[in-house]
Motif scaffolding. Structure first.
Motif, short mmCIF file in Angstrom:
data_model
loop_
_atom_site.label_atom_id
_atom_site.label_comp_id
_atom_site.label_asym_id
_atom_site.label_seq_id
_atom_site.Cartn_x
_atom_site.Cartn_y
_atom_site.Cartn_z
N GLU A 167 0.81 -1.21 0.00
CA GLU A 167 0.00 0.00 0.00
C GLU A 167 0.85 1.26 0.00
N GLY A 168 1.98 1.25 0.72
CA GLY A 168 2.78 2.46 0.84
C GLY A 168 4.22 2.31 0.40
N GLY A 169 4.56 1.20 -0.21
CA GLY A 169 5.95 0.97 -0.59
C GLY A 169 6.79 0.60 0.62
N VAL A 170 8.00 0.18 0.39
CA VAL A 170 8.89 -0.15 1.49
C VAL A 170 9.14 1.06 2.39
N PRO A 171 9.36 2.27 1.84
CA PRO A 171 9.52 3.44 2.72
C PRO A 171 8.30 3.69 3.60
N GLY A 172 7.10 3.50 3.05
CA GLY A 172 5.89 3.69 3.84
C GLY A 172 5.80 2.70 4.98
N ALA A 173 6.17 1.44 4.72
CA ALA A 173 6.15 0.42 5.77
C ALA A 173 7.18 0.75 6.85
#
Length: 441
Positions: free
Chosen positions: A366-372
């Motif tokens: 949902e948020g990409g690796v940076p979002g996670a």
């Protein structure tokens, strides 16, 4: 004095609404239906503003009964009921903040979902995910952390903690009533084993019981009250009857850690050994009676050598891994986890769900690796900031509980399930933040 003024203001507002509604009804008689609905909402809002602790307690108990299960059995609209639960919680928290005061929660994990929401629009949403659906998912994803923005006084904290502990028992009692009325089965059968579900489902009931055990352990570590162990024992029985394996293992781990190493008032070696002996005796009795207890799911799975199975969770992970590989940096928007695998696809029908059962994988989609990384980084900061001022025993224990939460997130829907509403609201009640001088109840 302030409380009396607030209650008086709420009552005056209700009286004014009644007068205005009566006048409108005289002019437009067919407005009776909408007026009744508005009156009910107005009365509920006035009561929540006047007695925020009572409103919070009632909401937490309602969440524990899992109305998205028992109520949707009667009227359908499963997703709508979940949305209403979260909106009701947000409204109660907002009214409590209005009454008691608000605060800025700088490390609130909800901010990560806002960043991921924007990133999804920059990248482009997953096919089938509409902007409105993504916005709804943003509100639903951030809702469990909303309590971080209200000032929680001692009575509010006590209400949250106690309702978290007793919630599973209330759910079982309510399930008994539904069963007696012929509205819902008290238990289900899976591979010959009985799984208690009450008004909920076995997985959700087990999740709430696990959280209740955590809450009882942290409450005991702070107060030393022996009565907490009675509730911990009752919730262990509910958890065992639900057949939820991972929650049972994690709750057992947290309990053993408490008995072996967590400091608590008047909790010496003699008391620890007594509880360990009682637990060991109960475990030994279960082992001896094992052949006669195959109707208990956990024991049956151990007997079959299948206790560590993933219940086919691994079959759905490749779909999310493929989606992540296509957009590892910005992801596909908040809410994409609900549509990456269509519910009516062959794998969705086979599993009975389209959820990822791996929050690291779902959040990354949902948020990409940076979002996670942002989300779980904020969770860590939120935990360490809120627990830093706790007594040593409680501080160690709640950090251990969050570690267990991180482990469970590998194979479960810990952030999107309604259990998260209880878990994070309870954690907020335990925390002492730098801008709050009071200890938790």
């Amino acid at each position: 004095m302030t409380g009396g003024i607030a209650r008086g203001g709420a009552m005056l507002a209700v009286a004014a609404a009644l007068v205005a509604g009566s006048a409108l009804l005289l002019l437009v008689p067919q407005a009776i239906g909408p007026l009744q609905g508005l009156l009910a909402l107005g009365l509920a809002g006035a009561a929540a503003l006047a007695w925020p602790e009572g409103a919070m307690a009632a909401w937490l108990i309602l969440v524990a009964t899992t109305p998205e299960m028992w109520l949707s059995d009667m009227i359908g609209h499963h997703e709508t009921i979940i949305a209403l639960l979260k909106v009701t919680g947000l409204a109660i928290i907002g009214l409590a903040a209005l009454r008691r005061g608000s605060r800025f929660d700088r490390y609130n994990p909800g901010f990560a979902f806002l960043v991921m929401f924007v990133g999804g629009f920059v990248h482009g949403l997953w096919p089938g995910l509409t902007p409105l659906a993504s916005l709804r998912s943003l509100v639903g994803s951030a809702a469990p952390f909303a309590a971080g923005f209200m000032r929680a006084e001692a009575r509010m904290r006590a209400a949250i903690i106690r309702c978290t502990i007793i919630g599973p028992a209330v759910t079982v009692a309510f399930g008994l009533l539904l069963h007696a009325a012929g509205l819902r089965a008290l238990y289900g059968v899976q591979l010959g084993a009985i799984r208690l579900q009450a008004s909920s489902s076995p997985a959700f009931l087990g999740g709430f019981a696990m959280i209740a055990i955590y809450a009882g352990l942290v409450a005991f570590a702070g107060s030393g009250r022996r009565r907490e162990w009675a509730w911990i024992g009752a919730n262990f029985l509910i958890l065992l009857a639900s057949g939820a394996r991972a929650p049972l293992a994690l709750a057992t781990f947290a309990t053993l850690a408490t008995l072996l190493s967590v400091e608590a008032p008047d909790f010496g070696m003699r008391a620890r050994l007594g509880l360990l002996t009682t637990g060991g005796a109960a475990f030994g009795a279960v082992l001896l009676a094992g052949p006669a207890l195959h109707f208990v799911r956990v024991i049956d799975l151990i007997h079959l050598g299948d206790a560590a199975s993933l219940s086919n969770r691994n079959l759905i992970w490749p779909y999310f891994e493929a989606a992540l590989a296509r957009s590892p940096w910005l992801g596909w928007g908040v809410g994409a986890g609900k549509v990456i695998v269509p519910l009516h696809s062959p794998i969705g029908r086979f599993l009975g769900t389209n959820a990822a059962h791996d929050e690291y994988l779902r959040i990354a989609c949902e948020g990409g690796v940076p979002g996670a990384l942002l989300l779980f980084g904020l969770l860590g900061l939120w935990l360490f900031r809120g627990s830093a001022a706790l007594p040593v025993g409680q501080r160690r224990l709640i950090r251990l509980v969050f570690l267990a939460f991180a482990v469970q997130s590998l194979t479960d829907n810990t952030l999107i399930a309604t259990t998260s509403l209880t878990f994070f609201t309870w954690a907020r009640a335990v925390f002492i933040n730098p801008d709050e001088g009071s200890a938790p109840a």
